[in-house]
Design a protein around this motif. Structure first.
Motif, PDB file in Angstrom:
ATOM      1  N   VAL A   1       0.835  -1.205   0.000  1.00  0.00           N
ATOM      2  CA  VAL A   1       0.000   0.000   0.000  1.00  0.00           C
ATOM      3  C   VAL A   1       0.864   1.248   0.000  1.00  0.00           C
ATOM      4  O   VAL A   1       0.561   2.238  -0.685  1.00  0.00           O
ATOM      5  N   ARG A   2       1.957   1.242   0.742  1.00  0.00           N
ATOM      6  CA  ARG A   2       2.851   2.395   0.736  1.00  0.00           C
ATOM      7  C   ARG A   2       3.401   2.641  -0.664  1.00  0.00           C
ATOM      8  O   ARG A   2       3.592   3.782  -1.083  1.00  0.00           O
ATOM      9  N   GLY A   3       3.671   1.570  -1.398  1.00  0.00           N
ATOM     10  CA  GLY A   3       4.110   1.729  -2.772  1.00  0.00           C
ATOM     11  C   GLY A   3       3.046   2.378  -3.638  1.00  0.00           C
ATOM     12  O   GLY A   3       3.336   3.258  -4.451  1.00  0.00           O
ATOM     13  N   TRP A   4       1.785   1.973  -3.448  1.00  0.00           N
ATOM     14  CA  TRP A   4       0.701   2.556  -4.234  1.00  0.00           C
ATOM     15  C   TRP A   4       0.537   4.044  -3.959  1.00  0.00           C
ATOM     16  O   TRP A   4       0.090   4.799  -4.818  1.00  0.00           O
ATOM     17  N   ARG A   5       0.888   4.474  -2.762  1.00  0.00           N
ATOM     18  CA  ARG A   5       0.745   5.893  -2.424  1.00  0.00           C
ATOM     19  C   ARG A   5       1.692   6.780  -3.225  1.00  0.00           C
ATOM     20  O   ARG A   5       1.590   8.000  -3.157  1.00  0.00           O
ATOM     21  N   GLU A   6       2.599   6.192  -3.942  1.00  0.00           N
ATOM     22  CA  GLU A   6       3.515   6.970  -4.775  1.00  0.00           C
ATOM     23  C   GLU A   6       2.978   7.182  -6.191  1.00  0.00           C
ATOM     24  O   GLU A   6       3.586   7.909  -6.969  1.00  0.00           O
ATOM     25  N   TYR A   7       1.858   6.542  -6.526  1.00  0.00           N
ATOM     26  CA  TYR A   7       1.322   6.667  -7.884  1.00  0.00           C
ATOM     27  C   TYR A   7       0.403   7.875  -7.988  1.00  0.00           C
ATOM     28  O   TYR A   7      -0.535   8.040  -7.191  1.00  0.00           O
ATOM     29  N   ARG A   8       0.647   8.682  -8.994  1.00  0.00           N
ATOM     30  CA  ARG A   8      -0.082   9.946  -9.151  1.00  0.00           C
ATOM     31  C   ARG A   8      -1.573   9.717  -9.291  1.00  0.00           C
ATOM     32  O   ARG A   8      -2.378  10.447  -8.688  1.00  0.00           O
ATOM     33  N   ASP A   9      -1.990   8.718 -10.076  1.00  0.00           N
ATOM     34  CA  ASP A   9      -3.420   8.500 -10.296  1.00  0.00           C
ATOM     35  C   ASP A   9      -4.139   8.158  -8.990  1.00  0.00           C
ATOM     36  O   ASP A   9      -5.261   8.613  -8.744  1.00  0.00           O
ATOM     37  N   ILE A  10      -3.507   7.354  -8.148  1.00  0.00           N
ATOM     38  CA  ILE A  10      -4.128   6.972  -6.886  1.00  0.00           C
ATOM     39  C   ILE A  10      -4.209   8.165  -5.938  1.00  0.00           C
ATOM     40  O   ILE A  10      -5.243   8.419  -5.309  1.00  0.00           O
ATOM     41  N   VAL A  11      -3.124   8.918  -5.830  1.00  0.00           N
ATOM     42  CA  VAL A  11      -3.102  10.083  -4.947  1.00  0.00           C
ATOM     43  C   VAL A  11      -4.107  11.129  -5.414  1.00  0.00           C
ATOM     44  O   VAL A  11      -4.833  11.729  -4.609  1.00  0.00           O
ATOM     45  N   SER A  12      -4.180  11.363  -6.730  1.00  0.00           N
ATOM     46  CA  SER A  12      -5.119  12.356  -7.258  1.00  0.00           C
ATOM     47  C   SER A  12      -6.560  11.949  -6.973  1.00  0.00           C
ATOM     48  O   SER A  12      -7.390  12.780  -6.577  1.00  0.00           O
ATOM     49  N   ALA A  13      -6.876  10.667  -7.180  1.00  0.00           N
ATOM     50  CA  ALA A  13      -8.234  10.196  -6.904  1.00  0.00           C
ATOM     51  C   ALA A  13      -8.553  10.322  -5.425  1.00  0.00           C
ATOM     52  O   ALA A  13      -9.677  10.676  -5.037  1.00  0.00           O
ATOM     53  N   ALA A  14      -7.586  10.046  -4.574  1.00  0.00           N
ATOM     54  CA  ALA A  14      -7.806  10.175  -3.130  1.00  0.00           C
ATOM     55  C   ALA A  14      -8.127  11.619  -2.763  1.00  0.00           C
ATOM     56  O   ALA A  14      -9.047  11.880  -1.973  1.00  0.00           O
ATOM     57  N   ARG A  15      -7.391  12.562  -3.330  1.00  0.00           N
ATOM     58  CA  ARG A  15      -7.631  13.976  -2.999  1.00  0.00           C
ATOM     59  C   ARG A  15      -8.977  14.456  -3.543  1.00  0.00           C
ATOM     60  O   ARG A  15      -9.689  15.213  -2.877  1.00  0.00           O
TER      61      ARG A  15
ATOM     62  N   ALA B   1     -12.172  15.702  -1.209  1.00  0.00           N
ATOM     63  CA  ALA B   1     -12.754  17.032  -1.366  1.00  0.00           C
ATOM     64  C   ALA B   1     -14.246  16.980  -1.694  1.00  0.00           C
ATOM     65  O   ALA B   1     -14.965  17.960  -1.486  1.00  0.00           O
ATOM     66  N   ALA B   2     -14.710  15.844  -2.215  1.00  0.00           N
ATOM     67  CA  ALA B   2     -16.122  15.695  -2.578  1.00  0.00           C
ATOM     68  C   ALA B   2     -16.707  14.526  -1.799  1.00  0.00           C
ATOM     69  O   ALA B   2     -16.658  13.380  -2.261  1.00  0.00           O
ATOM     70  N   PRO B   3     -17.235  14.776  -0.605  1.00  0.00           N
ATOM     71  CA  PRO B   3     -17.776  13.697   0.225  1.00  0.00           C
ATOM     72  C   PRO B   3     -18.794  12.851  -0.535  1.00  0.00           C
ATOM     73  O   PRO B   3     -19.577  13.354  -1.336  1.00  0.00           O
ATOM     74  N   ALA B   4     -18.762  11.553  -0.286  1.00  0.00           N
ATOM     75  CA  ALA B   4     -19.676  10.569  -0.878  1.00  0.00           C
ATOM     76  C   ALA B   4     -19.332  10.230  -2.318  1.00  0.00           C
ATOM     77  O   ALA B   4     -19.993   9.396  -2.932  1.00  0.00           O
ATOM     78  N   SER B   5     -18.303  10.863  -2.887  1.00  0.00           N
ATOM     79  CA  SER B   5     -17.901  10.518  -4.247  1.00  0.00           C
ATOM     80  C   SER B   5     -16.976   9.298  -4.219  1.00  0.00           C
ATOM     81  O   SER B   5     -16.329   9.001  -3.210  1.00  0.00           O
ATOM     82  N   THR B   6     -16.953   8.581  -5.336  1.00  0.00           N
ATOM     83  CA  THR B   6     -16.069   7.424  -5.472  1.00  0.00           C
ATOM     84  C   THR B   6     -15.401   7.466  -6.835  1.00  0.00           C
ATOM     85  O   THR B   6     -15.935   8.047  -7.791  1.00  0.00           O
ATOM     86  N   GLU B   7     -14.244   6.846  -6.932  1.00  0.00           N
ATOM     87  CA  GLU B   7     -13.537   6.739  -8.207  1.00  0.00           C
ATOM     88  C   GLU B   7     -12.907   5.361  -8.328  1.00  0.00           C
ATOM     89  O   GLU B   7     -12.421   4.800  -7.335  1.00  0.00           O
ATOM     90  N   LEU B   8     -12.933   4.838  -9.547  1.00  0.00           N
ATOM     91  CA  LEU B   8     -12.252   3.587  -9.858  1.00  0.00           C
ATOM     92  C   LEU B   8     -10.919   3.917 -10.520  1.00  0.00           C
ATOM     93  O   LEU B   8     -10.864   4.716 -11.448  1.00  0.00           O
ATOM     94  N   VAL B   9      -9.852   3.303 -10.039  1.00  0.00           N
ATOM     95  CA  VAL B   9      -8.531   3.516 -10.608  1.00  0.00           C
ATOM     96  C   VAL B   9      -8.004   2.176 -11.092  1.00  0.00           C
ATOM     97  O   VAL B   9      -7.872   1.228 -10.313  1.00  0.00           O
TER      98      VAL B   9
ATOM     99  N   LEU C   1      -8.829  -0.521  -8.269  1.00  0.00           N
ATOM    100  CA  LEU C   1      -9.069  -0.036  -6.922  1.00  0.00           C
ATOM    101  C   LEU C   1     -10.266   0.899  -6.887  1.00  0.00           C
ATOM    102  O   LEU C   1     -10.469   1.698  -7.800  1.00  0.00           O
ATOM    103  N   LEU C   2     -11.044   0.827  -5.804  1.00  0.00           N
ATOM    104  CA  LEU C   2     -12.136   1.757  -5.566  1.00  0.00           C
ATOM    105  C   LEU C   2     -11.715   2.688  -4.434  1.00  0.00           C
ATOM    106  O   LEU C   2     -11.327   2.227  -3.349  1.00  0.00           O
ATOM    107  N   ILE C   3     -11.804   3.998  -4.701  1.00  0.00           N
ATOM    108  CA  ILE C   3     -11.347   5.001  -3.743  1.00  0.00           C
ATOM    109  C   ILE C   3     -12.501   5.931  -3.396  1.00  0.00           C
ATOM    110  O   ILE C   3     -13.242   6.381  -4.277  1.00  0.00           O
ATOM    111  N   SER C   4     -12.642   6.208  -2.109  1.00  0.00           N
ATOM    112  CA  SER C   4     -13.696   7.108  -1.637  1.00  0.00           C
ATOM    113  C   SER C   4     -13.225   7.781  -0.357  1.00  0.00           C
ATOM    114  O   SER C   4     -12.593   7.146   0.491  1.00  0.00           O
ATOM    115  N   GLY C   5     -13.516   9.080  -0.220  1.00  0.00           N
ATOM    116  CA  GLY C   5     -13.164   9.793   0.994  1.00  0.00           C
ATOM    117  C   GLY C   5     -11.668   9.817   1.280  1.00  0.00           C
ATOM    118  O   GLY C   5     -11.255   9.885   2.430  1.00  0.00           O
ATOM    119  N   GLY C   6     -10.874   9.741   0.242  1.00  0.00           N
ATOM    120  CA  GLY C   6      -9.432   9.740   0.421  1.00  0.00           C
ATOM    121  C   GLY C   6      -8.871   8.413   0.880  1.00  0.00           C
ATOM    122  O   GLY C   6      -7.714   8.338   1.292  1.00  0.00           O
TER     123      GLY C   6
END
Length: 254
Positions: free
Chosen positions: A76-90, A94-102, A144-149
């Protein structure tokens, strides 16, 4: 014993030695072997045999403890270095209840640790046991499914792990295992993907899971160096070691 029991997470120690092996005893046997670590043997040669055996056993116990590196935490720490994952988390933070698939293509996450164990007799250092731990994750078909950071679901993903343990710069153990990632990463509360300071104050309690990699390690490739992030997970992982493929140590002596 090195079984990753209920409520625990798979570690490098589990992968290298398996659920039915006393890791410290195995390491002590390698160190104590007549063809083993000659530097350590010479350093302890003037001591009584009982003292030498006790020193080797304690060094092995300490070395085994250093290998309790949480494999999923490293990944997981390795994944935190990927721009797409970090951008989706942010964006989802910023948009509560939103989700993104990466979706991520094949990639590699690596960890390289070189902890050492000082052998002390009567308060004096008489030898140093140098370890080398290398872990390589080859990941494919990751969704990966990302929501709420947070990482809240792993819909697909396969991972081949190779762990190598060296003592005094000589490889002693090489082990491999296959992970189906949706089955081994518990996500009831999700895993934080951003530094704690980016989340609203008071949103998450103290005392969360912080991982178990030895201090002073270095992540390479897509890994992360340091301890700025805190991961939070709960529940036991699948018995992943049952599918591990063991490679015998190379024909060598230290």
């Amino acid at each position: 014993m090195t079984t990753a029991g209920e409520g625990s997470t798979p570690t490098a120690l589990d992968l290298l030695f398996g659920p039915d092996t006393d890791a410290a005893e195995t390491l002590a046997g390698e160190i104590w072997s007549p063809d083993g670590d000659q530097n350590l043997g010479r350093a302890l040669g003037h001591l009584p045999e009982t003292t030498r055996k006790a020193a080797v056993q304690e060094a092995a116990i300490t070395a085994a403890a250093l290998l309790k590196v949480d494999l999923i935490g490293v990944l997981v720490r390795g994944w935190r270095e990927y721009r797409d994952i970090v951008s989706a988390a942010r964006r989802t933070l910023a948009a509560p209840a939103s989700t993104e698939l990466v979706s991520m293509s094949a990639h590699e996450v690596t960890l390289d640790q070189r902890p050492s164990v000082n052998v002390l007799v009567d308060g004096q250092r008489v030898a140093t046991l140098q370890l080398g731990l290398s872990i390589v994750f080859d990941v494919n078909a990751l969704l990966l499914l990302i929501s709420g950071g947070r990482l809240v679901a792993v819909h697909s993903g396969r991972c081949e792990i190779t762990a190598t343990l060296a003592v005094q710069d000589t490889d002693l153990f090489v082990r491999q295992a296959h992970l189906d990632l949706p089955g081994v990463i518990p996500l009831r509360r999700g895993i934080r993907l951003l530094p704690i300071g980016e989340y609203p104050v008071g949103e998450y309690p103290l005392g969360e899971y912080t991982g178990s990699e030895p201090k002073g390690g270095e992540y390479t490739g897509s890994g992360y160096q340091g301890s700025q992030y805190l991961a939070e997970r709960d529940g036991p992982s699948a018995p992943w070691w049952q599918s591990a493929r063991s490679s015998p140590p190379p024909d060598h002596r230290i």
